[in-house]
Design an enzyme around this catalytic site. Structure first.
Site, PDB file in Angstrom:
ATOM      1  CG  ASP A  37      -1.575  -1.180   1.607  1.00 14.15           C
ATOM      2  OD1 ASP A  37      -1.477  -2.153   0.852  1.00 14.15           O
ATOM      3  OD2 ASP A  37      -2.221  -1.195   2.654  1.00 14.15           O
ATOM      4  CD  GLU A 219      -6.984  -5.267   4.018  1.00 15.12           C
ATOM      5  OE1 GLU A 219      -6.299  -5.887   4.829  1.00 15.12           O
ATOM      6  OE2 GLU A 219      -6.845  -5.381   2.796  1.00 15.12           O
TER       7      GLU A 219
HETATM    8  C1  FRU Z   1      -3.875  -3.656   2.642  1.00 13.92           C
HETATM    9  C2  FRU Z   1      -3.271  -4.090   3.963  1.00 13.92           C
HETATM   10  C3  FRU Z   1      -3.648  -3.149   5.070  1.00 13.92           C
HETATM   11  C4  FRU Z   1      -2.543  -3.340   6.065  1.00 13.92           C
HETATM   12  C5  FRU Z   1      -1.351  -3.569   5.167  1.00 13.92           C
HETATM   13  C6  FRU Z   1      -0.351  -4.568   5.700  1.00 13.92           C
HETATM   14  O1  FRU Z   1      -3.182  -4.093   1.545  1.00 13.92           O
HETATM   15  O2  FRU Z   1      -3.657  -5.420   4.260  1.00 13.92           O
HETATM   16  O3  FRU Z   1      -4.924  -3.368   5.610  1.00 13.92           O
HETATM   17  O4  FRU Z   1      -2.376  -2.230   6.897  1.00 13.92           O
HETATM   18  O5  FRU Z   1      -1.850  -4.039   3.932  1.00 13.92           O
HETATM   19  O6  FRU Z   1       0.795  -4.593   4.909  1.00 13.92           O
END
Ligand code: FRU
Length: 504
Positions: A37, A219
């Site tokens: 992300d 998320e």
């Molecule tokens: C989304 C996610 C988020 C989390 C991160 C962990 O892709 O799963 O919810 O904070 O990636 O790397």
């Protein structure tokens, strides 16, 4: 008819930096290791910061750090050292950064405004013990334009009360209520917290239990406002969901409505599903805090968490971001909807411009069959079609092909990567992805192609589709096609694009 622009695409054979097979040339990728992300998107003092979920020691997901890069124009990126490392409270999961203009935190000591990062701590020790209070929210601040970071000594600022999935704070300042607002993804819904100082938080509301589509957790939310043409404020909740997206795996929905400083209300019925992107490979996208002119500039992670993110066939690095896109809210007969287009600044990457004259396409129109077609900005304006299907095809001598088209019978825009190249890494990869589309008196297709990705924007960005593909050899042929009838090509332009990656 043939147009050739190979001569404009000379590569420096002595340069190996960012030259691996499938390496994007004008998209952001980490120099090495794993990325997911985008995090902490903030504009401050002439610099766009992008932090990102990063595991520098491997090309698969692992202990999460915040990698860091900056850009002056959203086109070129400079890598900076890792900003946040995991610590005793856990891995550093996704989150955001704000400029604390009024020093509500009291962190400011000199003239620089504090940049405050609000992120999720993910405690692997608790996870291994099977405890569900593993995620909490922490903060850190920088007083030197994001170069160095100090974690707040009283972290976490929001402890966990028992929700296994409790993460991805995307904080903004709400001027009307003079409070910080934190949308947070909690299980399959959103919780909204408010704070006067980024340290003490109070839960204000919840949203989404009726809107949850499936078994995917929510998320990376983002709650943003727009001024409509009538001068009315509307709010959009961008909501990433881990599973059950329209074209498989993870994807991004959005909701249009209102926000009163505490509660978000949806204009549409809970059953109305609005998708920000109809491709398979745009996830966890959010917008920049404090972007100039209050523009909503968005960037997403080009992969699919649920289906194959850890498996795609890249070598020294894994994953890239989409191009930065400008979001707008448009009024349609169905209500307000998001539209998105690549930021204009990307036009500075154009090496040359080839115009394809107005003409009727009766079957296929070969545009180029000699060049290496790795980095392209394509625009086609098509109208008055009697065809049942029309579009364009990129292909190579092995007959691997990527097709982008409109199917009139099913009223769908599609990207077909069924035979686009490598797909043996996942049974979920070789597919055709579709987006419902009715508005076709005229069809303008803009596409950005960058070695292993295509981003398609239809009719000014009313539909966006992002897909990865991995040809075993370069694509060298591009043609337009019209099946079952003729299509008028009103105009067409092809720009080869240059690389943004030059080793310093
Ligand atoms: C989304 C996610 C988020 C989390 C991160 C962990 O892709 O799963 O919810 O904070 O990636 O790397």
């Amino acid at each position: 008819m043939l147009f050739c622009f190979a001569c404009q695409q000379k590569k420096d054979s002595t340069n190996t930096y960012y030259q691996e097979q499938h390496r994007p040339q004008f998209h952001f990728t980490p120099e090495k290791g794993w990325m997911n992300d985008p995090n902490g998107l903030v504009y401050y003092d002439g610099e766009y910061h992008m932090f990102y979920q990063h595991y520098p020691d491997s090309t698969v997901w692992g202990p999460m750090h915040w990698g860091h890069a900056i850009s002056k124009d959203l086109v070129g990126w400079e890598h900076l050292p890792i900003a946040l490392y995991p610590d005793s409270l856990g891995y550093i999961f996704s989150g955001s950064i704000v400029v604390d203009e009024n020093n509500t935190t009291g962190f400011q000591t000199g003239k620089e405004k504090p940049l405050v990062a609000i992120f999720t701590y993910h405690d692997m020790v608790k996870e291994k013990l099977g405890r569900n209070d593993r995620e909490s929210q922490g903060i850190a601040y920088s007083l030197d334009k994001g170069r160095t970071w100090t974690k707040y000594e009283k972290n976490p600022v929001i402890p966990n009360k028992g929700d296994t999935d409790f993460r991805d704070p995307k904080v903004f300042w709400h001027e009307a209520s003079k409070h910080w607002i934190m949308p947070l993804a909690v299980g399959k819904k959103l919780e909204i917290f408010t704070s006067p100082n980024l340290k003490e938080w109070e839960k204000a509301s919840e949203f989404g239990l009726k809107e949850s589509v499936n078994d995917g957790v929510w998320e990376c939310p983002d709650l943003i406002s727009f001024k409509t043409e009538a001068g009315v404020e509307k709010w959009v909740l961008i909501q990433n969901i881990g599973r059950g997206a329209i074209n498989g795996g993870s994807g991004t929905q959005y909701f249009v409505g209102n926000f009163d400083g505490k509660t978000f209300t949806n204009d549409n019925s809970p059953e109305t599903k609005l998708w920000l992107d109809y491709g398979a490979d745009n996830y966890a996208g959010v917008t920049w805090f404090n972007a100039p002119n209050n523009e909503r500039i968005y960037i997403g992670w080009m992969s699919n968490w649920d289906d194959y993110a850890n498996l795609v066939p890249t070598s020294t690095w894994r994953s890239g971001m989409t191009v930065p896109r400008k979001l707008t809210l448009i009024n349609t007969p169905d209500g307000y909807r998001l539209a998105q287009m690549p930021v204009k600044q990307l036009e500075t990457l154009r090496i040359s411009s080839t115009n394809i004259p107005k003409q009727t396409i009766t079957n296929t129109l070969s545009i180029d069959n000699k060049s290496v077609l790795n980095e392209l900005d394509l625009s086609f304006d098509l109208s008055a079609s009697t065809a049942t299907e029309l579009g364009f095809v990129l292909s190579n001598s092995k007959n691997e092909k990527l097709i982008v088209g409109y199917d009139k019978t099913s009223k769908q825009i599609f990207i077909d990567r069924t035979n686009a190249g490598k797909s043996d890494f996942s049974s979920k990869f070789a597919k055709k992805h579709k987006a419902p589309f009715n508005d076709v008196k005229e069809l303008t297709i803009k596409a950005l192609v960058d070695n292993a990705s295509i981003e398609v924007f239809v009719n000014g960005g009313k539909i966006a589709m992002t897909d990865l593909f991995f040809p075993t050899e370069d694509y060298t042929k591009i043609e337009l096609y019209s099946k079952g009838g003729n299509t008028e090509l009103v105009s067409g332009t092809i720009h080869p694009l240059k690389s943004i990656w030059v080793k310093k």
